[in-house]
Design an enzyme around this catalytic site. Structure first.
Site, PDB file in Angstrom:
ATOM      1  N   GLU A  55      -3.512   7.720  -4.456  1.00  0.00           N
ATOM      2  CA  GLU A  55      -3.594   6.263  -3.073  1.00  0.00           C
ATOM      3  C   GLU A  55      -3.549   4.862  -3.776  1.00  0.00           C
ATOM      4  O   GLU A  55      -4.395   4.728  -5.058  1.00  0.00           O
ATOM      5  CB  GLU A  55      -5.126   6.247  -2.278  1.00  0.00           C
ATOM      6  CG  GLU A  55      -5.112   4.919  -1.198  1.00  0.00           C
ATOM      7  CD  GLU A  55      -6.130   4.249  -0.328  1.00  0.00           C
ATOM      8  OE1 GLU A  55      -7.468   4.380  -0.998  1.00  0.00           O
ATOM      9  OE2 GLU A  55      -5.828   4.699   0.614  1.00  0.00           O
ATOM     10  N   TYR A  93       1.152  -1.218  -0.219  1.00  0.00           N
ATOM     11  CA  TYR A  93       0.331  -0.205   0.098  1.00  0.00           C
ATOM     12  C   TYR A  93       1.144   1.541  -0.058  1.00  0.00           C
ATOM     13  O   TYR A  93       1.600   1.453   0.950  1.00  0.00           O
ATOM     14  CB  TYR A  93      -0.814  -0.085   0.868  1.00  0.00           C
ATOM     15  CG  TYR A  93      -1.642   1.171   1.631  1.00  0.00           C
ATOM     16  CD1 TYR A  93      -3.039   1.366   1.197  1.00  0.00           C
ATOM     17  CD2 TYR A  93      -1.028   2.989   2.061  1.00  0.00           C
ATOM     18  CE1 TYR A  93      -3.815   2.426   1.483  1.00  0.00           C
ATOM     19  CE2 TYR A  93      -1.822   3.278   2.265  1.00  0.00           C
ATOM     20  CZ  TYR A  93      -3.030   3.536   1.486  1.00  0.00           C
ATOM     21  OH  TYR A  93      -3.679   5.052   2.396  1.00  0.00           O
TER      22      TYR A  93
END
Ligand code: GDP
Ligand code: MN
Length: 396
Positions: free
Chosen positions: A206, A118
């Protein structure tokens, strides 16, 4: 302004970030053509079909599916296009899927250990610095990681005066447990990502997941990109990416007529002049036990025409059970606003929800008289608290 995954990836790629390649499609036939083209370009025979909506969690909602041949591409495309996709991030009705991304499958068949990371880039408003947040625990359950094991998410702050330094990119690659070629690829990836974030004037990136393949490629598999609205004038090419179908219809209409409107969940419609006063009004409504249905700043010229526009916007929200008008007459005189409210009201025929008006400032007394003598179902209030209490009363 939020973008679709495929648009976000386009921007990333334009700054040298390696992405999972894909082609957007709006029909099953287009999807098949896209898949054929991708096979020519990449050699892969497998494809992922990904719903393009402004909401995350698509994988969990059935909006991301693997197709192992062209028949499956066509079938899955047919299933996903036009569906109402419900994910943990959409409303209960879900979001209509207008288009899909046909992407190369980057999780190689037989790859026993694809690693999902991530990585996000955003502004830390507290320190006034951009930061990169990252974790080895990427993939579809990152929200659970953030809640239950937040120590597995790392943060690297970037000094705006010097930018992202080499050692910081290396630290990130190291903390992600990489070595050798993958380590090098990750430092390149992070540097390109940060450059893309800065130069696109984004407010958030993101990338979840960032994939490490077994042959040590580092690839952005997903991309959630938000561009700072205040910088859009510098990016006409990004403005063209705006998909109004994904945005709140009332907010879009408000921006077209130059009103500052933000849709909220409550039932008290607010019409206020000035952003600060609008926020204070929302606080007061909450304090009195209500919930604001919207933020609406009608600006300095609260004349009959603008008041009518504002009424129409507020009343389009079916949750609105009362309207609180809170105007401070500084430059604009209260009696003119009051006249505007009365004229707009009469012009609109019937307004079924009760209206509470508080006008303070220049000629407030004349304004109150105007409202009280109008014969309309409008109550006036002098004090802020009094107005909020009256709202509560009509709701009770
Ligand atoms: P999100 O659920 O909206 O965040 O959508 P993503 O783009 O992140 O995709 C969801 C999940 O689909 C990812 O976490 C991956 O596990 C999986 N996925 C994405 N691309 C591929 C691919 O090329 N092949 C395979 N097998 N799975 C993929
Ligand atoms: Mn994702």
């Amino acid at each position: 302004m939020n973008l679709h995954e495929y648009q976000g990836k386009e921007i990333l790629n334009s700054f040298g970030v390696e992405i999972q390649r894909g082609i957007v499609a709006t029909t099953p036939a287009e999807a098949v053509l896209a898949a054929k083209k991708l096979t020519e370009d990449t050699g892969t025979g497998w494809h992922v079909i990904k719903a393009q909506v402004h909401a995350g969690g698509r994988g969990k909602g059935g909006g991301v599916k693997l197709a192992k041949n062209l028949e499956q591409v066509e079938q899955i495309a047919d299933d996903i296009i036009g569906m109402m996709l419900i994910t943990p991030q959409t409303s209960a009705e879900g979001k209509k899927v207008n288009q899909i991304l046909v992407a190369e499958d980057v999780y190689y068949p037989g790859d026993s250990e694809p690693e999902e990371y991530y990585i996000s880039v955003l502004l830390n408003r507290g320190t006034g610095k951009n930061m990169i947040m990252y974790s080895t625990e990427g993939g579809m359950d990152i929200e659970t990681v953030a809640e239950e094991t937040p120590h597995l998410i790392f943060t690297e702050e970037i000094d705006p005066a010097v930018g992202l330094l080499g050692f910081q990119a290396r630290k990130i690659a190291f903390n992600l447990g990489l070595s050798g070629k993958a380590f090098k690829q990750m430092t390149k990836f992070v540097s390109a990502l940060y450059k893309a974030y800065l130069n696109s004037d984004s407010s958030m990136f993101e990338i979840n997941p960032v994939l490490k393949t077994s042959d040590d490629r580092i690839i952005a598999v997903d991309a959630k990109v938000s561009i700072d609205d205040n910088a859009l004038f510098r990016h006409p090419d990004y403005v063209a990416m705006r998909d109004l179908r994904e945005e709140n219809a009332i907010e879009v209409e408000a921006s077209e007529v130059g009103l500052n409107y933000v849709d909220l969940d409550g039932n008290v419609g607010c019409m206020v002049n000035g952003a600060g006063l609008a926020m204070a009004t929302m606080d007061l409504i909450k304090q009195a036990g209500g919930e604001p249905a919207n933020f609406l700043d009608v600006g300095g010229t609260a004349d009959a025409e603008r008041v009518e526009l504002a009424f129409k916007l507020i009343l389009r929200d079916p949750n609105v059970k009362a309207i609180l008008i809170n105007i401070f007459g500084g430059i604009v005189r209260c009696d003119r606003v009051a006249q505007g409210i009365v004229d707009a009201y009469k012009n609109m025929g019937t307004i079924k929800v009760p209206i509470i008006v508080r006008l303070q400032g220049t000629n407030a007394d004349i304004a109150k008289e105007l409202i009280d003598n109008s014969g309309l179902d409008v109550q006036s209030a002098v004090e802020f608290k009094e107005a909020a209490d009256k709202v509560q009363k009509v709701l009770a």
